[in-house]
Design a protein around this motif. Structure first.
Motif, PDB file in Angstrom:
ATOM      1  N   ILE A  34       0.852  -1.184   0.000  1.00 40.34           N
ATOM      2  CA  ILE A  34       0.000   0.000   0.000  1.00 40.34           C
ATOM      3  C   ILE A  34       0.888   1.235   0.000  1.00 40.34           C
ATOM      4  O   ILE A  34       1.624   1.487   0.960  1.00 40.34           O
ATOM      5  CB  ILE A  34      -0.931   0.032   1.223  1.00 40.34           C
ATOM      6  N   CYS A  35       0.850   1.973  -1.100  1.00 35.72           N
ATOM      7  CA  CYS A  35       1.565   3.240  -1.199  1.00 35.72           C
ATOM      8  C   CYS A  35       1.232   3.862  -2.559  1.00 35.72           C
ATOM      9  O   CYS A  35       0.668   3.197  -3.424  1.00 35.72           O
ATOM     10  CB  CYS A  35       3.077   3.071  -1.048  1.00 35.72           C
ATOM     11  N   ARG A  39       8.514   7.063  -7.385  1.00 35.08           N
ATOM     12  CA  ARG A  39       9.839   6.541  -7.020  1.00 35.08           C
ATOM     13  C   ARG A  39      10.198   6.919  -5.587  1.00 35.08           C
ATOM     14  O   ARG A  39      10.923   6.207  -4.910  1.00 35.08           O
ATOM     15  CB  ARG A  39      10.897   7.061  -7.994  1.00 35.08           C
ATOM     16  N   ARG A  40       9.682   8.029  -5.110  1.00 40.02           N
ATOM     17  CA  ARG A  40       9.999   8.472  -3.760  1.00 40.02           C
ATOM     18  C   ARG A  40       9.052   7.911  -2.706  1.00 40.02           C
ATOM     19  O   ARG A  40       9.193   8.192  -1.531  1.00 40.02           O
ATOM     20  CB  ARG A  40       9.966  10.005  -3.700  1.00 40.02           C
ATOM     21  N   SER A  41       8.082   7.112  -3.120  1.00 36.00           N
ATOM     22  CA  SER A  41       7.083   6.596  -2.184  1.00 36.00           C
ATOM     23  C   SER A  41       7.707   5.648  -1.161  1.00 36.00           C
ATOM     24  O   SER A  41       8.658   4.912  -1.448  1.00 36.00           O
ATOM     25  CB  SER A  41       5.972   5.869  -2.934  1.00 36.00           C
ATOM     26  N   PRO A  60      11.505   2.065   0.920  1.00 36.88           N
ATOM     27  CA  PRO A  60      11.244   2.797  -0.323  1.00 36.88           C
ATOM     28  C   PRO A  60      10.661   1.868  -1.388  1.00 36.88           C
ATOM     29  O   PRO A  60      11.087   0.712  -1.516  1.00 36.88           O
ATOM     30  CB  PRO A  60      12.624   3.318  -0.723  1.00 36.88           C
ATOM     31  N   LEU A  61       9.734   2.360  -2.147  1.00 37.12           N
ATOM     32  CA  LEU A  61       9.052   1.537  -3.141  1.00 37.12           C
ATOM     33  C   LEU A  61      10.018   0.982  -4.186  1.00 37.12           C
ATOM     34  O   LEU A  61       9.897  -0.174  -4.600  1.00 37.12           O
ATOM     35  CB  LEU A  61       7.947   2.344  -3.829  1.00 37.12           C
ATOM     36  N   GLN A  70       7.137  -8.515  -9.589  1.00 35.38           N
ATOM     37  CA  GLN A  70       5.698  -8.698  -9.811  1.00 35.38           C
ATOM     38  C   GLN A  70       4.844  -8.060  -8.714  1.00 35.38           C
ATOM     39  O   GLN A  70       3.640  -8.337  -8.598  1.00 35.38           O
ATOM     40  CB  GLN A  70       5.354 -10.189  -9.933  1.00 35.38           C
ATOM     41  N   LEU A  71       5.450  -7.201  -7.917  1.00 31.63           N
ATOM     42  CA  LEU A  71       4.757  -6.545  -6.807  1.00 31.63           C
ATOM     43  C   LEU A  71       3.547  -5.757  -7.307  1.00 31.63           C
ATOM     44  O   LEU A  71       3.615  -5.046  -8.306  1.00 31.63           O
ATOM     45  CB  LEU A  71       5.727  -5.599  -6.100  1.00 31.63           C
TER      46      LEU A  71
END
Length: 413
Positions: A34-35, A39-41, A60-61, A70-71
């Protein structure tokens, strides 16, 4: 003979991720986080399937994507989480109202009276709670059972998801003392290296009296509390004042999307009855009522109105829900509807009578007022399509309630 209290700590597992899965079962068993997609998430929550890849909250995502190409990334839906959180606490309060909300997805509950009354084993009681929460909300939870809050919290963290762990005064040393000191609830990450510098590596080390003076430099005025907890003692009480919900609501997702108004109104009737029952059970009232219409995952509408006095009466909630529904519904297919009492307060905290209705009016006067009010409402709110109460529902008492509500109808967007 003094019986020990039985405290449950109930923790929803990977709550935000589980909430999304509860609405979209095809996500079950898949690695999701969940986000927001950036790129900065930073990841808010990871499902247990994602955690198997080493993904965790606060990561970090971009790093998570490297670990699991496959996320599945899902943006947060905080309104959904709030609704499910409140429903979760309401389910728990049906077992015991001696409840303290610890966060959006966890609570402490004193189950002593319930277990004694029903002559049940604590483990079976916990199993029943787990099954009820999952059946009702499709959410998994872990439960810790212990004679105090601290041990219950430690226990609930030991088996996830859907774990049940009991810690007693007899087994707490075996359960806790070998654990790293950083696993102790209340010990922060920055404190761990300070303790290790003093030669304290486990909770058992923290529990030793000979280390008491050593740890005083770190915990200062809280030293005795930390020492007691390491020795299985916690005298903090369930804070019932923290169990109050700001709203009491209920919603349901249809098996198939529908635009059948009679069906939708029947669902509002059931939801209003449930909201009324829950509010009455906890002596909660409100003068703010809202409904939610959900068309798709991304599109929904919420409408709120203020009435002139506080209530938890089914007739009033249902009648108001119908008026709000008439004011915003445009005939599209719906997948979910909800009803909520907002900003609830305790009956004892207000000095007004619950009755919203003046029984001295004659039927003739009411009928004259009705015609005038309908005219005024249609003039002021042309999109509402207001009609006589008798054309909305057949129950005479509810009709009377609608007339009064219409008289005090003040829309709040």
């Amino acid at each position: 003979m003094i019986s020990l209290q039985i405290i449950f700590h109930i923790d929803l597992n990977a709550f935000y991720a589980s909430a999304e899965i509860s609405q979209n079962p095809h996500l079950m068993g898949k690695p999701i986080v969940i986000c927001r997609e950036s790129r900065r998430s930073i990841i808010t929550t990871a499902s247990y399937e994602a955690r198997k890849y080493g993904i965790h909250s606060a990561m970090p995502l971009f790093q998570a994507k490297e670990l699991c190409p496959q996320l599945i990334i899902i943006p947060p839906h905080f309104a959904l989480y709030k609704t499910l959180s409140q429903a979760f606490f309401q389910v728990i309060s049906s077992f015991s109202q001696k409840l303290e909300v610890a966060s959006i997805d966890e609570c402490y509950v004193d189950m002593t009276e319930y277990i004694q009354k029903h002559h049940m084993h604590p483990y079976q009681t916990a199993k029943n709670i787990q099954e009820t929460v999952y059946k009702t909300l499709k959410l998994q939870c872990s439960i810790g059972i212990a004679p105090n809050k601290f041990l219950a919290k430690m226990a609930s963290d030991m088996k996830k998801p859907m774990g049940i762990t009991m810690i007693t005064n007899r087994n707490f040393k075996d359960k806790l003392w070998a654990l790293p000191v950083g696993d102790m609830h209340g010990i922060g990450k920055k404190t761990v290296p300070k303790l290790q510098q003093l030669g304290i590596y486990t909770i058992g080390d923290l529990a030793k009296y000979e280390n008491y003076e050593k740890i005083r430099s770190i915990f200062q005025k809280n030293t005795f509390v930390v020492y007691q907890r390491a020795n299985g003692k916690d005298f903090s009480k369930i804070n019932y004042e923290r169990n109050e919900l700001k709203s009491v609501g209920n919603s349901t997702t249809f098996e198939k999307d529908s635009h059948d108004e009679e069906f939708i109104k029947s669902v509002f009737r059931s939801l209003s009855h449930e909201v009324s029952s829950r509010a009455k059970k906890r002596d909660l009232v409100s003068n703010s009522i809202s409904i939610t219409l959900k068309y798709t995952r991304e599109k929904s509408k919420t409408k709120q109105t203020i009435i002139d006095q506080y209530t938890n009466d089914f007739d009033v909630i249902y009648a108001t829900a119908l008026l709000l529904f008439e004011s915003i519904y445009n005939g599209e297919n719906l997948r979910l509807v909800g009803v909520s009492l907002n900003n609830v307060v305790h009956l004892e905290d207000i000095n007004i009578q619950l009755s919203l209705f003046n029984q001295t009016h004659t039927q003739h006067n009411i009928q004259n007022q009705t015609d005038e009010l309908i005219h005024q409402l249609n003039e002021n709110f042309p999109d509402m399509k207001v009609m006589k109460a008798s054309s909305l529902i057949k129950d005479k008492e509810i009709q009377k309630n609608i007339l009064k509500i219409m008289n005090n109808f003040k829309e709040r967007s």
